[in-house]
Write a protein that holds these residues in place. Structure first.
Motif, short mmCIF file in Angstrom:
data_model
loop_
_atom_site.label_atom_id
_atom_site.label_comp_id
_atom_site.label_asym_id
_atom_site.label_seq_id
_atom_site.Cartn_x
_atom_site.Cartn_y
_atom_site.Cartn_z
N HIS A 1 42.36 44.03 34.51
CA HIS A 1 41.28 44.93 34.12
C HIS A 1 41.17 45.10 32.60
O HIS A 1 40.19 45.69 32.11
N HIS A 2 42.17 44.62 31.88
CA HIS A 2 42.19 44.74 30.42
C HIS A 2 43.25 43.77 29.93
O HIS A 2 44.14 43.38 30.70
N ALA A 3 43.15 43.34 28.68
CA ALA A 3 44.16 42.43 28.13
C ALA A 3 44.49 42.83 26.70
O ALA A 3 43.63 43.29 25.94
N HIS A 4 45.77 42.65 26.36
CA HIS A 4 46.23 42.83 24.99
C HIS A 4 46.48 41.47 24.36
O HIS A 4 46.94 40.54 25.04
N ALA A 5 46.20 41.37 23.07
CA ALA A 5 46.48 40.16 22.31
C ALA A 5 47.57 40.46 21.30
O ALA A 5 47.32 41.07 20.25
N LYS A 6 48.77 40.09 21.65
CA LYS A 6 49.92 40.23 20.76
C LYS A 6 50.76 38.98 20.91
O LYS A 6 50.96 38.50 22.02
N ASP A 7 51.24 38.44 19.81
CA ASP A 7 52.05 37.23 19.84
C ASP A 7 53.52 37.61 19.72
O ASP A 7 53.87 38.79 19.53
N PRO B 1 48.56 37.60 16.51
CA PRO B 1 48.07 36.38 17.15
C PRO B 1 47.99 35.24 16.13
O PRO B 1 47.45 35.40 15.03
N GLY B 2 48.56 34.10 16.51
CA GLY B 2 48.57 32.94 15.63
C GLY B 2 49.85 32.77 14.84
O GLY B 2 50.12 31.71 14.28
N PHE B 3 50.67 33.83 14.78
CA PHE B 3 51.91 33.78 14.02
C PHE B 3 53.14 33.63 14.92
O PHE B 3 54.27 33.72 14.44
N GLY B 4 52.91 33.46 16.22
CA GLY B 4 54.01 33.33 17.15
C GLY B 4 53.86 32.07 17.99
O GLY B 4 53.40 31.03 17.50
N GLY C 1 36.25 41.12 30.32
CA GLY C 1 36.48 42.44 29.76
C GLY C 1 37.07 42.40 28.37
O GLY C 1 37.16 41.34 27.73
N PRO C 2 37.52 43.55 27.87
CA PRO C 2 38.06 43.64 26.52
C PRO C 2 39.37 42.87 26.36
O PRO C 2 40.21 42.84 27.27
N VAL C 3 39.53 42.28 25.20
CA VAL C 3 40.81 41.71 24.75
C VAL C 3 41.13 42.42 23.44
O VAL C 3 40.44 42.23 22.44
N ALA C 4 42.15 43.28 23.47
CA ALA C 4 42.43 44.17 22.35
C ALA C 4 43.66 43.72 21.58
O ALA C 4 44.76 43.62 22.14
N VAL C 5 43.49 43.45 20.29
CA VAL C 5 44.60 43.11 19.42
C VAL C 5 45.54 44.32 19.32
O VAL C 5 45.10 45.45 19.06
N GLU C 6 46.81 44.07 19.55
CA GLU C 6 47.81 45.13 19.44
C GLU C 6 48.72 44.78 18.27
O GLU C 6 49.58 43.90 18.38
N VAL C 7 48.52 45.44 17.15
CA VAL C 7 49.29 45.14 15.94
C VAL C 7 50.65 45.83 16.03
O VAL C 7 50.75 47.05 15.93
N GLU C 8 51.69 45.03 16.21
CA GLU C 8 53.07 45.54 16.17
C GLU C 8 53.93 44.64 15.28
O GLU C 8 55.14 44.58 15.44
N ASP C 9 53.28 43.94 14.37
CA ASP C 9 53.96 43.05 13.43
C ASP C 9 54.34 43.86 12.20
O ASP C 9 53.48 44.26 11.42
#
Length: 305
Positions: free
Chosen positions: A217-223, A249-252, A270-278
């Motif tokens: 139902h939702h996706a996170h984008a974190k590498d 994303p792109g650095f992993g 649906g949404p793909v939300a960048v999750e910044v935890e770098d």
């Protein structure tokens, strides 16, 4: 739709979050909804860009106007506590606030609330299961009644001294998801799918998309970057912080074209939300915005406007 998780902007008010999203050409934002007081204060927790407590139709109209004025949408509401906390008071607080977030999503006509199942980390999966059903059956029913999807992020939450070794989120593996959806079969109950958590555990982050596509139902984008020498030294059962590092994303190690292609194949739009935890990008507001720009440029070819 390409968005980002608002937790990385804890010092911005809601208008400021929407302004950043619009200026950086994002389509949507997952807005954090932690309680104003008494909630968890771990890293990335505790931020409230929507105050769900006492949220009214008038509040919803104001929030939606603010989003429309900036030309962005709300991709989801997020609140990630431990509803199965062994501390009964903490668990009650988490469940009560999660109910309020579901109600707020309905007023906002936002399709998804993202959260954790939670867990007593000192107990095995089987020992947690009866309480999971007791707590989540009414939450799923509440979401269904209000036309809201309830999406569980698949992070094991086993990164700190009080979370190790069992973790604070039961829903970390495909076998557990399958059992969850068999026991609570309403279609509104599903996943907030983050492939990075599967990757650091040594699981395939792509295959479950095909297996559970109708429940995403939702996706996170974190590498994620894996230090394989450290994992060989400490073993995968050790604290994951010893051998894995969240990255933009792109650095992993994720193949984002493959990830996007599989989501499209199963019909996810649906949404793909960048999750910044770098942590290399958390020193200043300028660093955070740079992180969002880099992530946007990596992912935008797969999720065009």
């Amino acid at each position: 739709m390409l968005g980002f998780v608002s937790a990385i902007l804890p010092d911005h008010d809601l208008a400021g979050v929407f302004e950043v999203a619009a200026r950086l050409n994002y389509d949507c934002v997952e807005l954090m909804c932690w309680p104003p007081a008494g909630g968890e204060r771990r890293r990335y927790a505790g931020t409230a860009h929507v105050q769900a407590e006492g949220f009214s139709k008038a509040d919803a109209a104001e929030v939606l106007k603010l989003a429309a004025d900036h030309g962005v949408t709300i991709g989801g509401l997020g609140y990630y506590p431990n509803p199965l906390d062994p501390d009964a008071d903490a668990a009650r607080t988490a469940v009560a606030h999660l109910e309020r977030v579901i109600d707020a999503a309905a007023l906002l006509e936002v399709s998804v609330v993202n959260t954790f199942v939670g867990r007593d980390p000192a107990k095995r999966v089987e020992e947690n299961w009866p309480r999971f059903l007791e707590v989540f059956a009414p939450l799923v029913a509440r979401a269904a009644e209000r036309g809201v999807n309830l999406a569980i992020e698949n992070c094991p939450m086993s990164f700190g001294k009080d979370e190790w070794p069992g973790g604070k989120n039961l829903a970390y593996s495909p076998a557990i998801w399958r059992r969850m959806f068999e026991d609570l079969p309403d279609d509104c109950f599903g996943l907030n799918y983050d492939p990075s958590h599967l990757m650091f555990m040594g699981l395939d982050p792509y295959a479950p998309i095909q297996q559970f596509g109708d429940r995403i139902h939702h996706a996170h984008a974190k590498d994620v970057r894996i230090d394989r020498a450290a994992r060989q030294e400490f073993a995968p059962l050790e604290d994951p912080e010893r051998y894995h590092t969240p990255k933009l994303p792109g650095f992993g190690e994720m193949n984002w074209g493959r990830f996007a292609g599989l989501l499209y194949e199963v019909g996810y739009r649906g949404p793909v939300a960048v999750e910044v935890e770098d942590r290399a990008f958390e020193g200043s507001d300028a660093d955070v915005e740079l992180a969002l720009k880099i992530s946007r440029d990596v992912l935008r070819p797969f999720w065009p406007r």
